[in-house]
Every structure is written in structure tokens, then in C-alpha cells.
Design an enzyme around this catalytic site. Sequence first.
Site, PDB file in Angstrom:
ATOM      1  N   TYR A 180      -2.328  -0.257   9.757  1.00  0.00           N
ATOM      2  CA  TYR A 180      -2.432  -1.042   8.531  1.00  0.00           C
ATOM      3  C   TYR A 180      -1.245  -0.623   7.806  1.00  0.00           C
ATOM      4  O   TYR A 180      -0.714  -1.426   7.000  1.00  0.00           O
ATOM      5  CB  TYR A 180      -3.679  -0.249   7.826  1.00  0.00           C
TER       6      TYR A 180
ATOM      7  N   SER B  41       0.823  -1.294  -0.076  1.00  0.00           N
ATOM      8  CA  SER B  41      -0.003   0.274   0.060  1.00  0.00           C
ATOM      9  C   SER B  41       0.897   1.241  -0.029  1.00  0.00           C
ATOM     10  O   SER B  41       2.162   1.203   0.365  1.00  0.00           O
ATOM     11  CB  SER B  41      -0.924   0.103   1.170  1.00  0.00           C
TER      12      SER B  41
END
Length: 252
Positions: A161, A147
Site C-alpha cells: 500500500y 498517504s
Amino acid sequence: MMAFEGKIILITGASRGIGAATALLAASRGYHVCVNYVKNEVAANAIVKKIEDIGGKAFAYQADVGDEAQVKEMFRQIDIKLGPVTALVNNAGTLELQSRVEGISNERFLRTLKNNILGTFLCSKEAIARMSTRNGGNGGNIVNVSSIGAKTGSPGEYVDYASSKGAIDSFTVGLSKEVAPEGIRVNAVRPGFIYTDIHESGGEAGRIDRIKSTIPMLRGGNPEEVASAILWLLSDEASYTTGTFIDIAGGR
């Protein structure tokens, strides 16, 4: 279903979003596909149906990729139904509600690490056991879905995350160097600001539209744009590429 000699791919978390788009594109490029999912059987079977409708071969398989026994059985079933995997896309992951760090519980942090890191580790181990020339395999390719948060840190929203995806980046680099002499390439993509329903899990379904004015390209991305990058990394066009990253985040 008889075993198939050719391009065989496992895509984890393939019932929706980036995983689903990657499954469909891979099928169109001649891969036989295992569509992994953990909860949404209906959505996974719908992807299989779309693949079959374009003349491809696929089957859906339910497994929690953070559970070693389930991962081992999934790979065993792929061996039986399609043959040993030649490509793996570690896409499965979870995102929880937006929160500052002090609002994140220990349980949530550990859950995020398990869901986003352990699955990549376990699936990669099983794939390498089949792909590596050291083990009698013919080589293969792994693409990890990281990501852009691994670079931005996602402050005020998803530091847990982002941290898990930072670990994926380190894992990608280390593994790529370890298995490069064994015919396996390992790369990663770093998507960001993509229109998928993962943002609903974070509590803000419209997040991309809220922040798109801060993205240099002034728009969010589509899952198909990420899938195209993944398929390029899997292809012979990227034959001298390993341990590298493609950022797909509109310039952020």
C-alpha cells in the site's frame, strides 16, 4: 438533471471515510458533486441525500476507476448531468490485510497497484482533457489522496500500500509540472492514522487507538480534517500552490 455552469467536482471513493467527508464539505462550499463508488450504493446514495438536504446538487455513480471504459463513461455522464469537471479528488483506494512483504502474493501486489494507482491515472487523464486550456478548457484543480505511508513505508503492515502511494506522490509532482501552464493545479494530501473503516480492511479496526500514543499529537485524525485540507488546495486561497503535499498525520 440539467448541466450546471459552475464548480463541478468528482470525488472517487466518496461513499465512505475521507471521500464522503470531502463530498459533504465540497457541497457546502458550492460544488455540484459526483459521488463515485464501486460497491456500496446505499452509502453513496446516503451521501447524495445529505448533500440535497443542505440544498446542494449531487448524484452517485458506480464505476471501478481502474477500468478505463467505466471511467470514460462516468466522465461522459458527468458532462451530461452537471457539465465538465472543474475539480477532481482522486481518493479511491484499497488496503488489504496486514502482512510482511514475504506474505504478500504477486496477485495482491498487482491488485493494490491497480486499485491505488491506475484509477488516479485514468481519472486524471479524463479530467485534463476537459480542464486544460490547451484543449479549450478553463483550467481546474486535481487533488490526489496519498498517504503518510509513502514516507514511512508502513513496515510490517502495508508495504505494498505504501509503495502504491509513493507512486501517487511521484505522479503528483510530474503531472503538476506538465499541466501548470495549462491552468491546472495538481496537489496531494498525505493522511495518516485517520479514523475510517479502511482499517477494518487491514484486519485491525482498532489500529488507531493502539498506536495513538506514538503519534506526537497523541490522537487519531478525523476525515473532516483531511477534507478541510483538500478543499483548501482546491480553493483560490491556494492559487499559487501546485506540486505540493500536506501531511495530515498528527506530526508523524
